[in-house]
Motif scaffolding. Structure first.
Motif, PDB file in Angstrom:
ATOM      1  N   GLY A 115       0.733  -1.140  -0.012  1.00 30.98           N
ATOM      2  CA  GLY A 115      -0.038  -0.116  -0.198  1.00 30.98           C
ATOM      3  C   GLY A 115       0.758   1.423   0.090  1.00 30.98           C
ATOM      4  N   GLN A 116       1.964   1.234   0.266  1.00 30.69           N
ATOM      5  CA  GLN A 116       2.869   2.191   0.209  1.00 30.69           C
ATOM      6  C   GLN A 116       3.389   2.847  -1.211  1.00 30.69           C
ATOM      7  OE1 GLN A 116       5.967   2.848   3.298  1.00 30.69           O
ATOM      8  NE2 GLN A 116       4.961   1.572   4.763  1.00 30.69           N
ATOM      9  N   LYS A 117       3.407   4.066  -1.315  1.00 31.16           N
ATOM     10  CA  LYS A 117       4.036   4.613  -2.676  1.00 31.16           C
ATOM     11  C   LYS A 117       5.086   5.138  -2.460  1.00 31.16           C
ATOM     12  CE  LYS A 117      -0.905   5.216  -4.506  1.00 31.16           C
ATOM     13  NZ  LYS A 117      -1.991   6.127  -5.040  1.00 31.16           N
ATOM     14  N   ILE A 118       6.281   4.950  -3.389  1.00 32.58           N
ATOM     15  CA  ILE A 118       7.453   5.664  -3.290  1.00 32.58           C
ATOM     16  C   ILE A 118       7.833   6.172  -4.744  1.00 32.58           C
ATOM     17  CG2 ILE A 118       9.851   5.208  -3.040  1.00 32.58           C
ATOM     18  CD1 ILE A 118       8.945   2.530  -1.430  1.00 32.58           C
TER      19      ILE A 118
ATOM     20  N   ARG B 167       9.057  -7.760  -4.447  1.00 33.26           N
ATOM     21  CA  ARG B 167       9.531  -8.179  -2.914  1.00 33.26           C
ATOM     22  C   ARG B 167       9.159  -7.398  -1.742  1.00 33.26           C
ATOM     23  NH1 ARG B 167      15.839 -10.103  -3.285  1.00 33.26           N
ATOM     24  NH2 ARG B 167      15.711 -10.783  -5.525  1.00 33.26           N
ATOM     25  N   THR B 168       8.327  -6.415  -1.900  1.00 34.70           N
ATOM     26  CA  THR B 168       7.775  -5.498  -0.679  1.00 34.70           C
ATOM     27  C   THR B 168       6.367  -5.178  -0.817  1.00 34.70           C
ATOM     28  OG1 THR B 168       8.375  -3.376  -1.701  1.00 34.70           O
ATOM     29  CG2 THR B 168      10.077  -4.598  -0.536  1.00 34.70           C
ATOM     30  N   GLY B 169       5.850  -5.420  -1.978  1.00 33.49           N
ATOM     31  CA  GLY B 169       4.416  -4.679  -2.236  1.00 33.49           C
ATOM     32  C   GLY B 169       4.286  -3.427  -2.394  1.00 33.49           C
ATOM     33  N   ALA B 170       5.275  -2.675  -2.345  1.00 31.60           N
ATOM     34  CA  ALA B 170       5.303  -1.033  -2.483  1.00 31.60           C
ATOM     35  C   ALA B 170       4.950  -0.853  -4.027  1.00 31.60           C
ATOM     36  CB  ALA B 170       6.545  -0.494  -2.051  1.00 31.60           C
TER      37      ALA B 170
ATOM     38  N   LYS C  33      12.969  11.607   2.064  1.00 31.90           N
ATOM     39  CA  LYS C  33      11.961  11.639   3.049  1.00 31.90           C
ATOM     40  C   LYS C  33      12.422  10.441   3.999  1.00 31.90           C
ATOM     41  CE  LYS C  33       7.932  12.986  -0.027  1.00 31.90           C
ATOM     42  NZ  LYS C  33       6.856  12.389  -0.314  1.00 31.90           N
ATOM     43  N   ASP C  34      12.306  10.675   5.248  1.00 31.16           N
ATOM     44  CA  ASP C  34      12.713   9.684   6.168  1.00 31.16           C
ATOM     45  C   ASP C  34      11.449   8.658   6.472  1.00 31.16           C
ATOM     46  OD1 ASP C  34      14.325   8.462   7.884  1.00 31.16           O
ATOM     47  OD2 ASP C  34      13.921   9.777   9.790  1.00 31.16           O
ATOM     48  N   THR C  35      11.214   7.893   5.542  1.00 33.99           N
ATOM     49  CA  THR C  35      10.118   7.100   5.657  1.00 33.99           C
ATOM     50  C   THR C  35      10.690   5.873   5.603  1.00 33.99           C
ATOM     51  OG1 THR C  35       9.808   6.871   3.207  1.00 33.99           O
ATOM     52  CG2 THR C  35       8.453   8.682   4.547  1.00 33.99           C
ATOM     53  N   LYS C  36       9.904   4.704   6.013  1.00 32.76           N
ATOM     54  CA  LYS C  36      10.055   3.252   5.878  1.00 32.76           C
ATOM     55  C   LYS C  36      10.294   2.859   4.504  1.00 32.76           C
ATOM     56  CE  LYS C  36       8.601  -1.235   7.524  1.00 32.76           C
ATOM     57  NZ  LYS C  36       7.499  -1.949   8.379  1.00 32.76           N
ATOM     58  N   GLY C  37       9.582   3.205   3.406  1.00 38.57           N
ATOM     59  CA  GLY C  37       9.887   2.931   1.980  1.00 38.57           C
ATOM     60  C   GLY C  37      10.868   3.581   1.520  1.00 38.57           C
TER      61      GLY C  37
END
Length: 450
Positions: A52-55, A79-82, A341-345
């Motif tokens: 669900g994350q967008k990068i 591999r991640t679903g991003a 951006k300091d995000t997990k993605g």
């Protein structure tokens, strides 16, 4: 196309001489297990689930380079679903990012082609430090020099993903065979080979002068070999002025080629209208009567050769940039990923790009060299690129980042300005060595402010 970017290592020369002849997902709830490496090295990486994350990833790559990088991003998605979107950026990318940041819509990750661009982005507080997982991949897979190149004041900010050896001359074997030309080892031999090819009815050298960075590469290879690494380092930091006699010597040497319009496809005027990709393709189209017999640039030339019918290793071969001084030069370059951006993605993508698994994806597609020493060498598509990759890894820490990439961007990395423009002007009038030196020094002094 801008891979543009370079490192210097004398130890690579011997290995490069060889080139002259020549995934499951297996998921847990919150992470993916590393895919098994096939090279017998630590070529696996653990990534988090990012469903669900967008990068967004910004880079200046176009054409085949963009397409191959997207393959790397697609594997990360699987591999991640991003969901990862490639954002085409204009050159210089720092200006592009500045506009995006000012508008409140920066990409998550950007690929920066210059050390100066990394430093500038850090100074502007645009980029975030590399997280622990990516740092672990760097420690495991990279020589210290590559880690240091992505650090500013001791903090790791960048992951070098793509390298390029930029001390190579690619030649059309049909042209060489017809002319009876020999592969040169010295600059004197190079000019003699050019004359031999010219006498056979083919213009010897293709120059992509519309892209100023190709001209900085010509100068840097000559200067490194002729003046030596110590003065090279001093000039790179502007501790030595561009009016120094060593610069005069290098420009005079370069003028031995640029000053003979019959040795350059289209002459100076034609060269200044020829962009880099065309400088390559025109060398390997037209059978035994192409527009040029050889073209100078990096391993990534293979991407452009692939757009012709020429086959690398048969129709297109390569030799190291000829020695001007005691040793032949080696200039290579790299593109580094930074998180805006300091995000997990964003951090997960840096971890992925620091892994040998990611490097293998592009290595298999060609036109790419990885600074990651765990990359499976069998992934490279031909012996020419495999030998270039081996040479880069073998150089270890014996490398330096290139001059124009260490410079402030206004001098060493901006189309129509600074060193790029000054060397284009020099190509127009290579007899005006002192004038070129004066312009280079004035522009350098304004940019370095030292």
């Amino acid at each position: 196309m801008r891979t543009g970017r370079k490192l210097v290592g004398m130890a690579i020369v011997g290995a490069l001489a060889l080139t002259a002849t020549a995934c499951g997902d297996d998921k847990k709830d919150d992470e993916t297990k590393p895919a098994p490496g096939k090279s017998g090295t630590a070529a696996a990486v653990t990534l988090p689930r990012l469903d669900g994350q967008k990068i967004e990833v910004a880079a200046v790559w176009t054409g085949p380079e963009q397409a191959n990088f997207v393959k790397v991003l697609k594997e990360f998605e699987s591999r991640t679903g991003a969901t990862v979107t490639f954002v085409p950026a204009q050159d210089p990318i720092v200006n592009f990012l500045g506009t995006k940041i000012a508008g409140g819509s920066p990409p998550d990750v950007a690929m920066l082609p210059q050390v100066g661009a990394i430093q500038q982005a850090v100074q502007k507080k645009w980029v975030k430090p590399v997280g622990p997982d990516a740092k672990a991949q760097l420690a495991k897979n990279y020589s210290k020099v590559w880690q240091d190149l992505g650090a500013v004041d001791g903090t790791q900010y960048a992951v070098y993903f793509k390298a390029a050896n930029k001390s190579l001359v690619w030649y059309n074997t049909k042209v060489f065979d017809t002319a009876g030309a020999q592969v040169p080892k010295t600059w004197k031999d190079f000019l003699a080979t050019a004359d031999t090819i010219s006498a056979s009815g083919v213009t010897p050298v293709s120059v992509g002068g519309a892209d100023g960075w190709t001209l900085t590469d010509w100068f840097e290879n000559i200067y490194l070999s002729q003046a030596g690494p110590e003065k090279y380092d001093q000039l790179a930091k502007h501790q030595l002025k561009w009016t120094d006699p060593s610069v005069k010597d290098a420009l005079t040497t370069l003028g031995q080629l640029f000053g003979k319009p019959d040795l350059i496809a289209g002459g100076a005027t034609g060269a200044l209208q020829t962009e880099f990709p065309a400088s390559v393709t025109q060398t390997f189209t037209g059978g035994d009567q192409p527009k040029a017999g050889m073209v100078f640039e990096g391993d990534f030339v293979g991407v452009n050769i692939a757009q012709t019918s020429a086959k690398i290793g048969t129709d297109a071969k390569v030799f190291p940039f000829p020695a001007v001084g005691a040793k032949a030069p080696v200039v290579t370059g790299g593109d580094a990923a930074v998180a805006l951006k300091d995000t997990k993605g964003a951090q997960a993508l840096l971890t992925w790009l620091a892994s040998a698994d990611a490097a293998k994806v592009w290595a298999s597609a060609g036109g790419y060299i990885s600074p990651n020493k765990a990359t499976d060498l069998a992934a490279y598509p031909n012996d020419v690129q495999r030998d270039i990759a081996k040479a880069l890894i073998a150089a270890g820490d014996d490398v330096r980042f290139d001059m124009s990439d260490q410079a402030p961007q206004s001098f060493g990395g901006t189309p129509g300005k600074g060193e790029w423009k000054d060397l284009q002007d020099f190509l127009k009038n290579p007899k005006d060595v002192s004038g070129a030196q004066a312009r280079l020094e004035a522009d350098a002094a304004a940019a370095y402010k030292n």
